[in-house]
Design a protein around this motif. Structure first.
Motif, PDB file in Angstrom:
ATOM      1  N   GLN A  39       0.845  -1.192   0.000  1.00 41.82           N
ATOM      2  CA  GLN A  39       0.000   0.000   0.000  1.00 41.82           C
ATOM      3  C   GLN A  39       0.877   1.238   0.000  1.00 41.82           C
ATOM      4  O   GLN A  39       1.667   1.454   0.928  1.00 41.82           O
ATOM      5  N   ALA A  40       0.724   2.015  -1.040  1.00 41.19           N
ATOM      6  CA  ALA A  40       1.442   3.284  -1.155  1.00 41.19           C
ATOM      7  C   ALA A  40       0.558   4.398  -0.605  1.00 41.19           C
ATOM      8  O   ALA A  40      -0.674   4.262  -0.570  1.00 41.19           O
ATOM      9  N   PRO A  41       1.156   5.503  -0.177  1.00 42.18           N
ATOM     10  CA  PRO A  41       0.368   6.615   0.361  1.00 42.18           C
ATOM     11  C   PRO A  41      -0.707   7.077  -0.617  1.00 42.18           C
ATOM     12  O   PRO A  41      -0.430   7.300  -1.793  1.00 42.18           O
ATOM     13  N   GLY A  42      -1.933   7.162  -0.128  1.00 46.32           N
ATOM     14  CA  GLY A  42      -3.025   7.633  -0.948  1.00 46.32           C
ATOM     15  C   GLY A  42      -3.586   6.619  -1.926  1.00 46.32           C
ATOM     16  O   GLY A  42      -4.458   6.956  -2.740  1.00 46.32           O
ATOM     17  N   LYS A  43      -3.085   5.391  -1.855  1.00 45.11           N
ATOM     18  CA  LYS A  43      -3.551   4.367  -2.799  1.00 45.11           C
ATOM     19  C   LYS A  43      -4.149   3.184  -2.055  1.00 45.11           C
ATOM     20  O   LYS A  43      -3.899   2.990  -0.861  1.00 45.11           O
ATOM     21  N   GLU A  44      -4.934   2.402  -2.753  1.00 48.24           N
ATOM     22  CA  GLU A  44      -5.515   1.208  -2.156  1.00 48.24           C
ATOM     23  C   GLU A  44      -4.458   0.111  -2.030  1.00 48.24           C
ATOM     24  O   GLU A  44      -3.467   0.105  -2.749  1.00 48.24           O
ATOM     25  N   ARG A  45      -4.731  -0.796  -1.117  1.00 46.14           N
ATOM     26  CA  ARG A  45      -3.837  -1.944  -0.962  1.00 46.14           C
ATOM     27  C   ARG A  45      -3.897  -2.802  -2.223  1.00 46.14           C
ATOM     28  O   ARG A  45      -4.984  -3.106  -2.724  1.00 46.14           O
ATOM     29  N   GLU A  46      -2.734  -3.188  -2.693  1.00 42.91           N
ATOM     30  CA  GLU A  46      -2.604  -3.922  -3.966  1.00 42.91           C
ATOM     31  C   GLU A  46      -1.994  -5.294  -3.711  1.00 42.91           C
ATOM     32  O   GLU A  46      -0.947  -5.396  -3.065  1.00 42.91           O
ATOM     33  N   GLY A  47      -2.611  -6.321  -4.232  1.00 38.70           N
ATOM     34  CA  GLY A  47      -2.026  -7.648  -4.161  1.00 38.70           C
ATOM     35  C   GLY A  47      -0.960  -7.785  -5.223  1.00 38.70           C
ATOM     36  O   GLY A  47      -1.222  -7.494  -6.400  1.00 38.70           O
ATOM     37  N   ILE A  48       0.241  -8.215  -4.844  1.00 37.05           N
ATOM     38  CA  ILE A  48       1.325  -8.266  -5.817  1.00 37.05           C
ATOM     39  C   ILE A  48       1.845  -9.669  -6.079  1.00 37.05           C
ATOM     40  O   ILE A  48       2.387  -9.939  -7.159  1.00 37.05           O
ATOM     41  N   SER A  49       1.692 -10.559  -5.112  1.00 36.38           N
ATOM     42  CA  SER A  49       2.176 -11.917  -5.338  1.00 36.38           C
ATOM     43  C   SER A  49       1.571 -12.855  -4.314  1.00 36.38           C
ATOM     44  O   SER A  49       1.175 -12.431  -3.228  1.00 36.38           O
ATOM     45  N   CYS A  50       1.511 -14.128  -4.670  1.00 36.49           N
ATOM     46  CA  CYS A  50       1.028 -15.132  -3.721  1.00 36.49           C
ATOM     47  C   CYS A  50       1.611 -16.479  -4.111  1.00 36.49           C
ATOM     48  O   CYS A  50       2.037 -16.692  -5.253  1.00 36.49           O
ATOM     49  N   ILE A  51       1.609 -17.374  -3.139  1.00 34.04           N
ATOM     50  CA  ILE A  51       2.131 -18.717  -3.359  1.00 34.04           C
ATOM     51  C   ILE A  51       1.250 -19.709  -2.613  1.00 34.04           C
ATOM     52  O   ILE A  51       0.862 -19.472  -1.466  1.00 34.04           O
ATOM     53  N   SER A  52       0.923 -20.797  -3.282  1.00 37.10           N
ATOM     54  CA  SER A  52       0.061 -21.794  -2.669  1.00 37.10           C
ATOM     55  C   SER A  52       0.788 -22.525  -1.548  1.00 37.10           C
ATOM     56  O   SER A  52       2.017 -22.423  -1.395  1.00 37.10           O
ATOM     57  N   SER A  53       0.044 -23.270  -0.760  1.00 37.30           N
ATOM     58  CA  SER A  53       0.608 -23.911   0.425  1.00 37.30           C
ATOM     59  C   SER A  53       1.754 -24.859   0.081  1.00 37.30           C
ATOM     60  O   SER A  53       2.746 -24.942   0.821  1.00 37.30           O
ATOM     61  N   SER A  54       1.648 -25.544  -1.038  1.00 35.57           N
ATOM     62  CA  SER A  54       2.709 -26.475  -1.436  1.00 35.57           C
ATOM     63  C   SER A  54       3.805 -25.793  -2.240  1.00 35.57           C
ATOM     64  O   SER A  54       4.859 -26.386  -2.463  1.00 35.57           O
ATOM     65  N   GLY A  55       3.523 -24.575  -2.697  1.00 32.73           N
ATOM     66  CA  GLY A  55       4.460 -23.882  -3.579  1.00 32.73           C
ATOM     67  C   GLY A  55       4.226 -24.146  -5.048  1.00 32.73           C
ATOM     68  O   GLY A  55       4.929 -23.616  -5.901  1.00 32.73           O
ATOM     69  N   ARG A  56       3.222 -24.956  -5.350  1.00 30.12           N
ATOM     70  CA  ARG A  56       2.965 -25.323  -6.741  1.00 30.12           C
ATOM     71  C   ARG A  56       2.510 -24.129  -7.577  1.00 30.12           C
ATOM     72  O   ARG A  56       2.871 -23.989  -8.736  1.00 30.12           O
ATOM     73  N   TYR A  57       1.701 -23.268  -6.987  1.00 31.00           N
ATOM     74  CA  TYR A  57       1.158 -22.137  -7.730  1.00 31.00           C
ATOM     75  C   TYR A  57       1.740 -20.832  -7.198  1.00 31.00           C
ATOM     76  O   TYR A  57       1.807 -20.612  -5.985  1.00 31.00           O
TER      77      TYR A  57
END
Length: 129
Positions: A39-57
């Protein structure tokens, strides 16, 4: 209450790299999909990355694709976000989050945001010359 702790933020110049870590002391991260948001000042929270529990995705926002890499070490109970070729527009507070995501391969989709239930306090990343 599940608590996550981010580390590794700081001040860097454009083009440099940082490595953020997400750790938990009271529960096992390998049961959960882990996401990184910012989240940058004045901006909405942005999803940038994620990883599945096993790491597969793994998923990345277009704004960071090709520059950031997410990985997890379930033995160490940590998730890492390697950020390369940083730009001034990457300046933000970075948060990690954990959740049981219904469809892990779509872990960045807005429809699953509410399934992230544990959050860290955030770490500041500033990219400036």
């Amino acid at each position: 209450q599940k608590q996550l702790v981010e580390s590794g933020g700081g001040l860097v110049q454009p083009g440099e790299s940082l490595r953020l870590s997400c750790a938990a002391s009271e529960f096992r991260l390998d049961w959960y999909t882990i996401g990184w948001f910012r989240q940058a000042p004045g901006k909405e929270r942005e999803g940038i990355s994620c990883i599945s529990s096993s790491g597969r995705y793994t998923n990345y926002a277009d704004s960071v694709k090709g520059r950031f890499n997410i990985s997890r070490d379930n033995a160490k109970n940590t998730v890492t976000l390697q950020m390369n070729t940083l730009k001034p527009e990457d300046t933000a507070v970075y948060y990690c989050t954990a959740g049981i995501i219904t469809l892990q391969e779509f872990c960045l989709d807005e429809g699953f945001r509410n399934e992230y239930t544990a959050w860290g306090q955030g770490t500041q990343v500033t990219v400036s010359s």
